[in-house]
Design a protein around this motif. Structure first.
Motif, short mmCIF file in Angstrom:
data_model
loop_
_atom_site.label_atom_id
_atom_site.label_comp_id
_atom_site.label_asym_id
_atom_site.label_seq_id
_atom_site.Cartn_x
_atom_site.Cartn_y
_atom_site.Cartn_z
N ALA A 132 0.62 -1.30 0.26
CA ALA A 132 0.57 -0.36 -0.48
C ALA A 132 0.91 0.91 -0.38
CB ALA A 132 -1.02 0.29 1.26
N LEU A 133 1.87 1.19 0.85
CA LEU A 133 2.86 1.72 0.95
C LEU A 133 3.47 2.46 -0.53
CD1 LEU A 133 5.04 2.00 4.31
CD2 LEU A 133 2.75 3.44 4.08
N LYS A 134 3.52 1.45 -1.03
CA LYS A 134 4.40 1.72 -2.58
C LYS A 134 3.31 2.09 -3.89
CE LYS A 134 7.80 -1.48 -1.98
NZ LYS A 134 9.25 -1.75 -1.79
N ALA A 135 1.92 1.93 -3.42
CA ALA A 135 1.18 2.31 -4.11
C ALA A 135 0.98 1.44 -4.85
CB ALA A 135 1.14 3.57 -4.72
N LEU A 136 0.92 0.01 -4.90
CA LEU A 136 0.20 -1.38 -5.65
C LEU A 136 -1.21 -1.72 -5.15
CD1 LEU A 136 3.44 -3.28 -4.63
CD2 LEU A 136 3.46 -1.47 -6.42
N PRO A 137 -1.68 -1.48 -7.40
CA PRO A 137 -2.83 -1.67 -7.17
C PRO A 137 -3.01 -3.56 -6.27
CG PRO A 137 -2.15 -1.71 -9.19
CD PRO A 137 -1.32 -1.13 -8.77
N GLU A 138 -4.51 -3.35 -6.43
CA GLU A 138 -4.84 -4.32 -4.65
C GLU A 138 -4.80 -5.78 -4.74
OE1 GLU A 138 -8.66 -5.43 -1.51
OE2 GLU A 138 -7.67 -3.34 -1.77
#
Length: 288
Positions: free
Chosen positions: A101-107
């Motif tokens: 989530a910190l790396k803004a990766l899609p769920e």
């Protein structure tokens, strides 16, 4: 494949130069950055990752300064620092989802990727266990997993095997070796065997400067003809130790077998022997 170019890279803290005029080009494969503690390895890696601003010089990725690339460069990068911070009460699974989530990766991507990485580092069975129950080796493996979440093409690992037992070190080296097939991996360590079996090229750092860049055979060639073995009385060991670099010492009855690194024959009956990577490392690091 991406190319990193370090040009006249230097970093000073107050009046102390931590890194001095480093010039090197890195492409794909595994690079072993060897040096004693305090040689400047961590400072160099933190500048390469954009965490520290150089006092002078530049880091280029494919010819563009990494500061100019900004977030695009961070998406290429995976980093495992020497002091890896984590939340002890998180499970391995929760921690990796948090990092994703910190790396803004899609769920959806993160869920599949975390499953792959837990399998890669051998922790699938422990994914629901809290990190405070993990051994040091397991924590380092979680560290590798979080560094790989965004499938980086440039992977920077700072002393990743520090404090691990021999079995964990071997496991870790095997993981790193497999990762170097299709990305750039820079691994820093002061433990010679950590790079001996997996590094395509070896960078040797001393007092903030790179004093060697090349493959294992080139490093070995620099110590050729300078490694000796001899059997001496125990009373002679202290004198020889003050005069020469002793890379190994083994007692044999009342005598001691020494492995000595020297430009000259250190004892009348000393015989030249083939240099190892550790010999070559000590020769370059310890000489004036």
């Amino acid at each position: 494949m991406h190319n990193l170019e370090l040009t006249d890279l230097s970093k000073a803290f107050k009046n102390k130069a931590a890194v001095r005029n480093v010039n090197v080009s890195l492409t794909h494969g595994v690079y072993g950055l060897l040096g004693e503690n305090g040689a400047g390895k961590t400072t160099l890696m933190r500048m390469l990752c954009g965490i520290l601003e150089p006092t002078s010089g530049t880091v280029l990725c494919d010819g563009i300064p990494i500061r100019q690339l900004g977030g695009d460069y961070r998406m290429l990068l995976g980093y495992l620092p020497q002091d890896f911070g984590y939340y002890k009460d998180f499970t391995a699974l929760r921690f990796l989802h948090y990092m994703a989530a910190l790396k803004a990766l899609p769920e959806d991507y993160a869920r599949d990727r975390i499953g792959e990485l837990l399998e890669l580092v051998g922790l699938s069975a422990e994914k629901q266990n809290k990190l405070k129950t993990f051994s040091g080796g397991m924590i380092r493996r979680i560290g590798i997993a979080q560094a790989l979440l965004n499938d980086p093409e440039i992977l920077v690992l700072d002393e990743p095997t520090s404090g691990l037992d021999p079995g964990e070190r071997v496991r870790f080296r095997n993981i790193i070796s497999s990762l170097g097939k299709n990305r750039l991996v820079l691994l820093s360590t002061h433990i010679v065997p950590d790079v001996e079996y997996i590094a395509d090229r070896i960078l040797l750092m001393k007092d903030g400067s790179l004093i060697h860049v090349g493959d294992e055979s080139l490093l070995l060639s620099r110590a050729a003809g300078r490694v000796w073995k001899c059997l001496v009385p125990e009373t002679d060991v202290d004198l020889l130790d003050r005069k020469y670099v002793i890379s190994n010492l083994r007692h044999q009855g009342q005598a001691v077998e020494l492995r000595i690194i020297s430009e000259e024959r250190p004892a009348p009956d000393a015989q030249q022997t083939e240099a190892t990577l550790e010999d070559a490392y000590l020769y370059l690091i310890k000489r004036p």
